[in-house]
Design an enzyme around this catalytic site. Structure first.
Site, PDB file in Angstrom:
ATOM      1  CG  ASN A   9      -1.716   1.250   1.379  1.00  0.00           C
ATOM      2  OD1 ASN A   9      -1.755   2.073   0.475  1.00  0.00           O
ATOM      3  ND2 ASN A   9      -2.376   1.404   2.524  1.00  0.00           N
ATOM      4  CD1 TRP A  10       3.340   1.027  -3.030  1.00  0.00           C
ATOM      5  CD2 TRP A  10       3.429   2.335  -4.851  1.00  0.00           C
ATOM      6  NE1 TRP A  10       4.023   0.341  -4.012  1.00  0.00           N
ATOM      7  CE2 TRP A  10       4.089   1.117  -5.128  1.00  0.00           C
ATOM      8  CE3 TRP A  10       3.347   3.312  -5.842  1.00  0.00           C
ATOM      9  CZ2 TRP A  10       4.678   0.855  -6.375  1.00  0.00           C
ATOM     10  CZ3 TRP A  10       3.920   3.055  -7.082  1.00  0.00           C
ATOM     11  CH2 TRP A  10       4.586   1.836  -7.341  1.00  0.00           C
ATOM     12  CE  LYS A  11      -0.083   3.186   4.823  1.00  0.00           C
ATOM     13  NZ  LYS A  11       0.012   3.268   6.269  1.00  0.00           N
ATOM     14  CG  HIS A  95      -5.712   1.986   5.305  1.00  0.00           C
ATOM     15  ND1 HIS A  95      -5.261   2.896   6.223  1.00  0.00           N
ATOM     16  CD2 HIS A  95      -4.712   1.095   5.109  1.00  0.00           C
ATOM     17  CE1 HIS A  95      -4.017   2.568   6.564  1.00  0.00           C
ATOM     18  NE2 HIS A  95      -3.660   1.482   5.903  1.00  0.00           N
ATOM     19  CD  GLU A  97      -2.793   5.502   6.824  1.00  0.00           C
ATOM     20  OE1 GLU A  97      -2.824   5.559   5.588  1.00  0.00           O
ATOM     21  OE2 GLU A  97      -1.856   4.990   7.463  1.00  0.00           O
ATOM     22  CD  GLU A 165      -3.276  -2.329   7.227  1.00  0.00           C
ATOM     23  OE1 GLU A 165      -2.310  -2.648   6.529  1.00  0.00           O
ATOM     24  OE2 GLU A 165      -3.782  -1.194   7.205  1.00  0.00           O
ATOM     25  N   GLY A 171       2.867   2.315  10.812  1.00  0.00           N
ATOM     26  CA  GLY A 171       3.830   3.402  10.665  1.00  0.00           C
ATOM     27  C   GLY A 171       4.538   3.768  11.953  1.00  0.00           C
ATOM     28  CB  SER A 210       5.550  -1.830  11.846  1.00  0.00           C
ATOM     29  OG  SER A 210       5.178  -0.483  12.100  1.00  0.00           O
ATOM     30  N   GLY A 231       3.101  -1.009   4.202  1.00  0.00           N
ATOM     31  CA  GLY A 231       3.158   0.412   3.889  1.00  0.00           C
ATOM     32  C   GLY A 231       4.588   0.834   3.585  1.00  0.00           C
ATOM     33  N   GLY A 232       5.270   1.369   4.582  1.00  0.00           N
ATOM     34  CA  GLY A 232       6.600   1.942   4.393  1.00  0.00           C
ATOM     35  C   GLY A 232       7.570   1.035   3.650  1.00  0.00           C
TER      36      GLY A 232
HETATM   37  P1  13P Z   1       3.265   0.427   7.617  1.00  0.00           P
HETATM   38  O1  13P Z   1       3.791  -0.865   7.014  1.00  0.00           O
HETATM   39  O2  13P Z   1       3.995   1.631   7.135  1.00  0.00           O
HETATM   40  O3  13P Z   1       3.171   0.323   9.106  1.00  0.00           O
HETATM   41  O4  13P Z   1       1.763   0.612   7.071  1.00  0.00           O
HETATM   42  C1  13P Z   1       0.870  -0.450   7.154  1.00  0.00           C
HETATM   43  C2  13P Z   1      -0.365  -0.103   6.418  1.00  0.00           C
HETATM   44  O5  13P Z   1      -1.114   0.776   6.827  1.00  0.00           O
HETATM   45  C3  13P Z   1      -0.635  -0.809   5.168  1.00  0.00           C
HETATM   46  O6  13P Z   1      -1.913  -0.566   4.709  1.00  0.00           O
END
Ligand code: 13P
Length: 247
Positions: A9-11, A95, A97, A165, A171, A210, A231-232
């Protein structure tokens, strides 16, 4: 036997140039005998670029969200049919967020899931508790409410992908231990099994929060963890490829 799905997920990250480098490195670094499914979810303006750059490769493209509406006067929205039209195979819905910053309710997430299923795009339904909810002993109650709102409106439950999640792990560098994650994944699978035991065996449940090369192997070794929503670490080809290799 469920296939592992490693999804990035590149956000809200990327650019034409950065995406081109990242995707060419991922394509070049994939093992010849790829044993898992791989998905990248770039921001909407780059979906077509990603589909084109990945044509002929095993890596699939997904979106990060979808409109709850089908079409028409909804400025700024992207419909499920549009995602299907540009060859998205998956779309993330719910998600944390979006739940937090756009006040998305469980019912809205369920409606978005329905939109996707109507056009054959596979939803990745995210659920997860906040730190306060975990510390208050409410984890199961929260994730069950999030998941059941979706299960209530879906006919074929094996069409879903679920992503657990925990909000406090996103993050933050704090990962749920494999045992903590496994416990919730098992609970989520039981929620599906109450309605459809066959689908519960098939449905992939991803862990997100993470996930990194250092912790991926032990998380993915758990019996009810069928992949990762990353994510990251999905923005660095070396890390993303290392997670694929650990699956
Ligand atoms: P991180 O891997 O950066 O913690 O993000 C997870 C995430 O929200 C994937 O959708």
């Amino acid at each position: 036997m469920r296939r592992t799905l490693i999804a990035g997920n590149w956000k809200m990250n990327g650019s034409f140039a950065a995406n081109r480098s990242l995707l060419s490195e991922i394509k070049a670094g994939l093992p010849a005998n790829l044993l898992c499914d791989v998905l990248v979810c770039p921001p909407a303006p780059y979906l077509v670029q990603a589909v084109e750059l990945l044509s002929g490769s095993a890596v699939m493209v997904g979106a990060q969200d979808v409109s709850v509406h089908t079409q028409g006067a909804f400025t700024g929205e992207v419909s499920a049919a549009m995602l299907q039209d540009v060859a998205c195979k998956y779309a993330i819905v719910g998600h944390s967020e979006r739940r937090a910053y756009h006040a998305e309710s469980n019912e809205l997430v369920a409606q978005k899931t329905q939109q996707l299923l109507t056009v054959g795009v596979r939803p990745v339904v995210c659920v997860g508790e906040t730190l306060e909810q975990r510390e208050g002993g409410q984890t199961n109650e929260v994730v069950a409410a999030q998941l059941n709102a979706v299960l209530d409106v879906v006919d074929n439950l094996s069409d879903l992908v679920i992503a657990y999640e925990p909000v406090w792990a996103i993050g933050t560098g704090k990962t749920a231990t494999p045992e903590m994650a496994q416990e919730v994944h098992h609970f989520l699978r039981r929620q599906v099994a109450v309605r459809d035991a066959g689908a519960a065996e098939k449905v992939q449940i991803l862990y997100g929060g993470s996930m990194k090369p250092e912790n991926a192997r032990e998380l993915l070794a758990m019996p009810d963890i069928d992949g990762g929503l990353i994510g990251g670490a999905a923005l660095k080809s070396r890390d993303f490829l290392a997670i694929i290799a650990a699956s």
